[in-house]
Motif scaffolding. Structure first.
Motif, mmCIF file in Angstrom:
data_model
loop_
_atom_site.group_PDB
_atom_site.id
_atom_site.type_symbol
_atom_site.label_atom_id
_atom_site.label_comp_id
_atom_site.label_asym_id
_atom_site.label_seq_id
_atom_site.Cartn_x
_atom_site.Cartn_y
_atom_site.Cartn_z
ATOM 1 N N ILE A 1 -4.771 92.698 -9.827
ATOM 2 C CA ILE A 1 -5.984 92.170 -9.853
ATOM 3 C C ILE A 1 -5.586 91.260 -11.470
ATOM 4 O O ILE A 1 -5.975 90.190 -11.423
ATOM 5 N N GLN B 1 -2.816 88.121 -9.812
ATOM 6 C CA GLN B 1 -3.957 87.828 -9.278
ATOM 7 C C GLN B 1 -5.119 86.459 -10.056
ATOM 8 O O GLN B 1 -5.048 85.175 -9.898
ATOM 9 N N HIS B 2 -6.376 87.047 -10.499
ATOM 10 C CA HIS B 2 -7.047 86.904 -11.492
ATOM 11 C C HIS B 2 -7.168 86.397 -12.911
ATOM 12 O O HIS B 2 -8.056 85.868 -13.269
ATOM 13 N N PHE B 3 -6.297 86.984 -13.606
ATOM 14 C CA PHE B 3 -5.948 86.391 -14.997
ATOM 15 C C PHE B 3 -4.446 86.056 -15.467
ATOM 16 O O PHE B 3 -3.499 86.752 -16.319
ATOM 17 N N THR C 1 -16.643 89.726 -16.840
ATOM 18 C CA THR C 1 -17.420 89.573 -15.182
ATOM 19 C C THR C 1 -16.544 90.976 -14.228
ATOM 20 O O THR C 1 -16.631 91.886 -14.268
ATOM 21 N N SER D 1 -11.600 93.445 -5.541
ATOM 22 C CA SER D 1 -10.393 92.684 -5.272
ATOM 23 C C SER D 1 -9.966 94.193 -5.154
ATOM 24 O O SER D 1 -9.657 95.528 -5.483
#
Length: 249
Positions: A17, A20-22, A60, A64
């Motif tokens: 995660i 991918q996201h940060f 947020t 995921s």
């Protein structure tokens, strides 16, 4: 809802995660119930992110890699405001997540530094209540206890009891200079402080829920208040101006 046993390993999911996201973050920690062995099918991954290029902090939620995720995203300065805010309100949510979380990413040792700060806050504890603060809380606790004693309408009694529980837990913990929590966090904080007292409170609450009997809860609250002067109503004063006092003289 996906069975937690069929989900990807929490730490491996957290790493993916973050990647991918940060991807630009410099530090990240995984916190929460998954690390304490208390995760359920409704548990999420609590991940604290640190990105020095971020203009402002934000929170947020998303799904995921088979997990619901709550991300608390900070830059190199914003977390300090939340550390101090949590310390002042005696609810160390962010310091606790950072101090007790597992490091997922740690560029240039950033998480080592922030973990030291978080641990120091937890070790120092919250500010001690003053005599004035104790008396104010005694007054509010007395007011809700009186409502509980006087009410004869079951639906209202349930809501009053919930408020009474929250106030008496806060009073117990803060008068002993302990951290408090929210919701299940309050129960955990009280249990860590005094497991026997926690069990007694739960029995008193259950007694009312099952048998509509208030006596044990009333006696419990009175016993908690007694070392600090007991119930407080007569003589309470808040916000009276000196000018108004002088007119009465």
């Amino acid at each position: 809802m996906k069975d937690i046993r069929n989900r990807m390993n929490a730490r491996e999911a957290a790493r993916k995660i973050v990647e991918q996201h940060f991807p630009s973050c410099t530090g990240a920690v995984l916190a929460g119930s998954v690390l304490r062995g208390e995760a359920t099918n409704t548990s999420d991954l609590d991940i604290v992110i640190f990105d020095k290029k971020l203009p402002a902090s934000y929170r947020t939620s998303f799904n995921s890699f088979g997990w619901p995720v709550e991300a608390f995203v900070h830059n190199s300065e914003s977390y300090k405001f939340f550390f101090e805010s949590d310390r002042k309100r005696a609810r160390p949510s962010l310091p606790d997540m950072v101090a007790n979380g597992v490091i997922i990413k740690n560029e240039d040792g950033i998480m080592d530094k922030i973990k030291v700060e978080a641990n120091q806050i937890l070790t120092n504890g919250p500010d001690k209540w003053t005599k004035e603060e104790i008396d104010l809380k005694r007054y509010f606790l007395t007011d809700v206890l009186d409502d509980f004693i006087g009410s004869e309408y079951r639906p209202e009694e349930l809501f009053i009891l919930n408020k009474l529980m929250d106030l008496v837990c806060e009073f117990i913990l803060r008068t002993k200079n302990q951290w408090v929590g929210d919701s299940k966090g309050m129960y955990r904080a009280l249990q860590r402080h005094d497991d026997t007292l926690t069990e007694e409170l739960i029995r008193s609450v259950d007694t009312f829920y099952q048998y509509n009997e208030k006596k044990s809860m009333i006696e419990f609250v009175d016993r908690i208040l007694e070392p600090y002067g007991g119930r407080f109503f007569e003589g309470f004063l808040l916000g009276k101006m000196e000018s108004a006092q002088s007119k009465e003289m």
